[in-house]
Design a protein around this motif. Sequence first.
Motif, mmCIF file in Angstrom:
data_model
loop_
_atom_site.group_PDB
_atom_site.id
_atom_site.type_symbol
_atom_site.label_atom_id
_atom_site.label_comp_id
_atom_site.label_asym_id
_atom_site.label_seq_id
_atom_site.Cartn_x
_atom_site.Cartn_y
_atom_site.Cartn_z
ATOM 1 N N LEU A 7 -37.065 2.424 26.356
ATOM 2 C CA LEU A 7 -36.282 3.591 26.335
ATOM 3 C C LEU A 7 -35.513 4.593 27.559
ATOM 4 O O LEU A 7 -35.596 5.847 27.759
ATOM 5 C CB LEU A 7 -35.381 3.122 24.824
ATOM 6 N N LEU A 8 -36.703 5.256 26.554
ATOM 7 C CA LEU A 8 -36.803 6.929 27.021
ATOM 8 C C LEU A 8 -37.229 7.363 28.148
ATOM 9 O O LEU A 8 -36.359 8.559 28.837
ATOM 10 C CB LEU A 8 -37.556 7.703 25.716
ATOM 11 N N LYS A 9 -37.548 6.403 28.906
ATOM 12 C CA LYS A 9 -38.249 6.734 29.599
ATOM 13 C C LYS A 9 -36.343 6.200 31.096
ATOM 14 O O LYS A 9 -37.062 6.610 32.299
ATOM 15 C CB LYS A 9 -39.322 5.630 30.292
ATOM 16 N N GLU A 10 -36.057 5.548 30.482
ATOM 17 C CA GLU A 10 -34.415 5.157 31.954
ATOM 18 C C GLU A 10 -33.678 5.899 30.888
ATOM 19 O O GLU A 10 -32.667 6.173 31.994
ATOM 20 C CB GLU A 10 -33.890 3.995 30.648
ATOM 21 N N THR A 36 -28.164 11.709 30.400
ATOM 22 C CA THR A 36 -27.540 9.998 30.544
ATOM 23 C C THR A 36 -28.224 8.404 30.518
ATOM 24 O O THR A 36 -29.350 9.121 31.063
ATOM 25 C CB THR A 36 -26.597 10.428 32.193
ATOM 26 N N PHE A 37 -27.109 7.683 30.581
ATOM 27 C CA PHE A 37 -28.071 6.303 30.356
ATOM 28 C C PHE A 37 -27.150 5.507 30.388
ATOM 29 O O PHE A 37 -25.846 5.410 29.960
ATOM 30 C CB PHE A 37 -28.504 6.217 28.229
ATOM 31 N N ASN A 38 -27.852 5.010 31.855
ATOM 32 C CA ASN A 38 -26.977 3.815 32.600
ATOM 33 C C ASN A 38 -27.128 2.052 31.788
ATOM 34 O O ASN A 38 -28.572 1.822 31.434
ATOM 35 C CB ASN A 38 -27.716 3.175 33.321
ATOM 36 N N LEU A 39 -25.984 2.017 30.963
ATOM 37 C CA LEU A 39 -26.423 0.334 29.683
ATOM 38 C C LEU A 39 -26.722 0.004 30.867
ATOM 39 O O LEU A 39 -27.552 -1.529 30.152
ATOM 40 C CB LEU A 39 -25.404 0.481 28.307
ATOM 41 N N LYS A 40 -25.856 -0.716 32.043
ATOM 42 C CA LYS A 40 -25.903 -2.157 32.763
ATOM 43 C C LYS A 40 -27.174 -1.602 32.821
ATOM 44 O O LYS A 40 -27.456 -3.432 33.473
ATOM 45 C CB LYS A 40 -24.670 -2.009 33.871
ATOM 46 N N ASP A 41 -27.628 -1.236 33.250
ATOM 47 C CA ASP A 41 -29.364 -1.255 33.922
ATOM 48 C C ASP A 41 -30.024 -1.334 32.825
ATOM 49 O O ASP A 41 -31.806 -1.350 33.830
ATOM 50 C CB ASP A 41 -29.738 -0.338 35.462
ATOM 51 N N SER A 42 -30.031 -0.895 32.011
ATOM 52 C CA SER A 42 -31.395 -0.954 30.980
ATOM 53 C C SER A 42 -32.035 -2.051 31.481
ATOM 54 O O SER A 42 -31.456 -3.402 30.923
ATOM 55 C CB SER A 42 -30.581 -0.377 29.194
ATOM 56 N N LEU A 43 -33.706 -2.124 30.883
ATOM 57 C CA LEU A 43 -34.399 -2.314 31.034
ATOM 58 C C LEU A 43 -34.869 -3.825 29.173
ATOM 59 O O LEU A 43 -35.964 -4.374 29.080
ATOM 60 C CB LEU A 43 -36.007 -3.209 31.780
#
Length: 135
Positions: A7-10, A36-43
């Motif tokens: 999560l922190l890397k994203e 900024t954190f893109n929720l849709k592209d999160s792994l």
Amino acid sequence: MFNKDILLKELTFKAVRSSGAGGQHVNKVSSKVELTFNLKDSLAFSEEQLLHLQNKLQNKLTKEGVLMLQCEESRSQHKNKELVIKRFLDLIASSFKVPKKRIATKIPKAVIRKRLKSKRQVADKKANRKKPDLD
């Protein structure tokens, strides 16, 4: 629940100039941090968790599904970065927290009696203020 390291890397950070008073140095330093954190592209999350987060955070997300947070509390860029990361992790954790179900309790009979007694006392006090009926 979720992998904090992934999560922190994203997360993406951007330092910009903070608003408000600050003196001579303010125009040279970018101390405000935007996360900024893109929720849709999160792994870091499963499909079910992503749907849950989109539902919970729908008011905080942009149309593209990006969560944006910012911090300008401190004059230090590093301190602001720590604060915005902490705020982000708290937001994610609170989104997954299930609220405790409220159990309705019965009002004790003694409480009902006390309330009715005080109502009766107020009614009697007001009735005694009236002029007596001489008929």
